[in-house]
Design an enzyme around this catalytic site. Structure first.
Site: not given
Ligand code: CMC
Length: 431
Positions: A309, A366
């Site tokens: 998140h 989720d």
């Molecule tokens: N599985 C594996 N690796 C992950 C995941 C995951 N679910 N989420 C983040 N990472 C890794 C990502 O690859 C990155 O690694 P590195 O630093 O080595 O490049 C690091 O963690 C930081 O990730 P980010 O994408 O920069 O983080 P963000 O804050 O931009 O994204 C997120 C947040 C929710 C989009 C992301 O964690 C994600 O894609 N999660 C899966 C989708 C999900 O469950 N979404 C629902 C969110 S809750 C409901 C809502 O409010 O929408």
């Protein structure tokens, strides 16, 4: 001594005021920086940008705190329901019993969609995604009540309560009609005497010869699910609602845009993606271990859906609540869902794994919501629609804040241009 922040660019210092929120959150006010220095701040993805000041929801991602209008989410989850929480979010305080009755009545009275609007559904292909239908129909609501959608915020606010009740009530009816149409089933009309969630389940699952009656467990689970989704401060869809509202757009147009933003798998669409992930892990005979390795290496673009998140870096309080409710619901309904076992295994394995620990990745709301919806009987392609129904109060409250702000400005970020520098046009013959 001044409390301002000092920013030094080259040799010149700029004094930037600090803003402090009611929970002590601090921000550097950079609004005048460009005029003073010619520089903008750069923050792709807005991870460190406050786009507004808001009274609605407070989150402390480090502590796992979520409060609607000051009330902790765990207290609301325990004792409130969706309709009361929607009132709280929209109007700022818990309702008195009289206010609650008036609000519930206005939701019931506004449950039906216009007869001519029902024809719009017939134009969609049977396999149309219900999120596409939902956003189009919510936007269309303004066409049937044009006095509520003038795109003049002053006038739209005069009828705000009516518009809010229509949006909350009809989004549920539209969702149920789109499901029935996609199944080739006759439309079931709302019943005025049923509570909000029971009425939705009735419109989804009754048929002309057999009335669906929600059990208290199912009704409670749906209330909880919607309540947990009711607001979440400046996420992608709510910021979209505010962005659209800032141009002066009406409530229906603004929330329809929020529905589109919610659709994607990194936001509301994650609830569908989680179940698809769990089902594919099950079908492949994996207990989740192979999938975790793939998610860590990013093989095939895999991520552990329902994990991570932008704001929560310790735990998502909604995930704790819904994880527990999920087990209770499945127990009470006598359902054994292999996806729950896989989800539990994924959770415990990921929480011990350095990759997830270092990146502070925890289950989000989720991760378990899909299993709850499946147990209730909601089909997979309706999961994100359920999120949209739940989020409607938050979108409405945020629209109202934008519309009511006398000093409000259109949301208009800047950019750093990285394209070609000036070049002269060459006509087709000379190219
Ligand atoms: N599985 C594996 N690796 C992950 C995941 C995951 N679910 N989420 C983040 N990472 C890794 C990502 O690859 C990155 O690694 P590195 O630093 O080595 O490049 C690091 O963690 C930081 O990730 P980010 O994408 O920069 O983080 P963000 O804050 O931009 O994204 C997120 C947040 C929710 C989009 C992301 O964690 C994600 O894609 N999660 C899966 C989708 C999900 O469950 N979404 C629902 C969110 S809750 C409901 C809502 O409010 O929408």
């Amino acid at each position: 001594m001044s409390n301002d922040a000092i920013l030094k660019i080259k040799d010149k210092e700029y004094s930037l005021p600090m803003i402090v929120g009611s929970e002590g959150e601090t921000a550097v006010d950079a609004r005048k920086l460009r005029n003073q220095s010619g520089c903008i701040t750069y923050d792709e993805g807005y991870g460190n940008t406050g786009s507004c000041q808001s009274d609605v929801t407070y989150i402390d991602g480090e502590q796992g705190i979520l409060r609607y209008r000051g009330y902790p989410i765990d207290q609301l989850a325990l004792d409130s329901d969706f309709v009361e929480t929607a009132f709280l979010i929209i109007y700022g305080d818990l309702p008195t019993s009289e206010e609650r009755a008036v609000f519930a009545k206005s939701l019931n009275e506004n449950a039906s969609v216009h007869a001519r609007m029902l024809h719009l559904f017939e134009g969609y292909p049977r396999d149309a995604h219900p999120m596409a239908i939902l956003s189009a129909m919510v936007n269309s609501l303004g066409c049937y009540d044009p006095h509520l959608a003038t795109n003049d915020h002053k006038r739209d606010l005069e009828n705000f309560s009516e518009a809010a009740a229509i949006a909350i009530s009809k989004v549920r009816t539209i969702a149920a009609v789109s499901y029935r149409m996609s199944q080739g089933l006759p439309i079931i009309y709302p019943k005025i005497e049923l509570p909000y969630c029971d009425n939705f389940l009735h419109m989804m699952f009754s048929d002309p010869y057999r009335e669906y009656l929600a059990t208290p467990e199912v009704s409670r689970a749906l209330n909880l699910l919607l309540l947990l989704h009711a607001d979440h401060e400046q996420n992608c869809s709510t910021s979209t609602v505010r962005m659209v509202a800032s141009s002066g757009a009406n409530l229906f147009a603004s929330t329809a845009a929020g529905i589109c933003a919610l659709w994607g798998p990194l936001h509301g669409g994650a609830n569908m993606a989680v179940i698809q992930m769990l089902e594919s892990i099950h079908a492949e005979g994996d207990d989740g271990s192979r999938f975790i390795e793939a998610a860590k290496s990013g093989t095939g673009g895999k991520r552990l859906m329902g994990f991570g998140h932008r704001v929560y870096k310790n735990f998502d309080p909604r995930a704790k609540i819904i994880g527990k409710a999920c087990e209770e619901l499945l127990d009470s309904l006598g359902i054994e869902d292999p996806c729950l076992d896989i989800a539990r295994h994924l959770e415990s394995a990921a929480l011990k794994d350095d990759y997830f620990i270092e990146r502070k990745l925890y289950p989000n709301v989720d991760f378990y919501s899909g299993i709850v919806m499946r147990a209730i009987g909601i089909p997979l392609n309706m999961f994100t629609v359920m999120f949209a129904i739940g989020r409607m109060p938050g979108w409405i409250a945020n629209w109202k804040e934008v519309a009511s702000n006398p000093k409000g400005k259109i949301y208009r970020p800047r950019q750093i241009y990285t394209g070609p520098v000036k070049r002269d046009y060459v006509s087709m013959e000379k190219r």
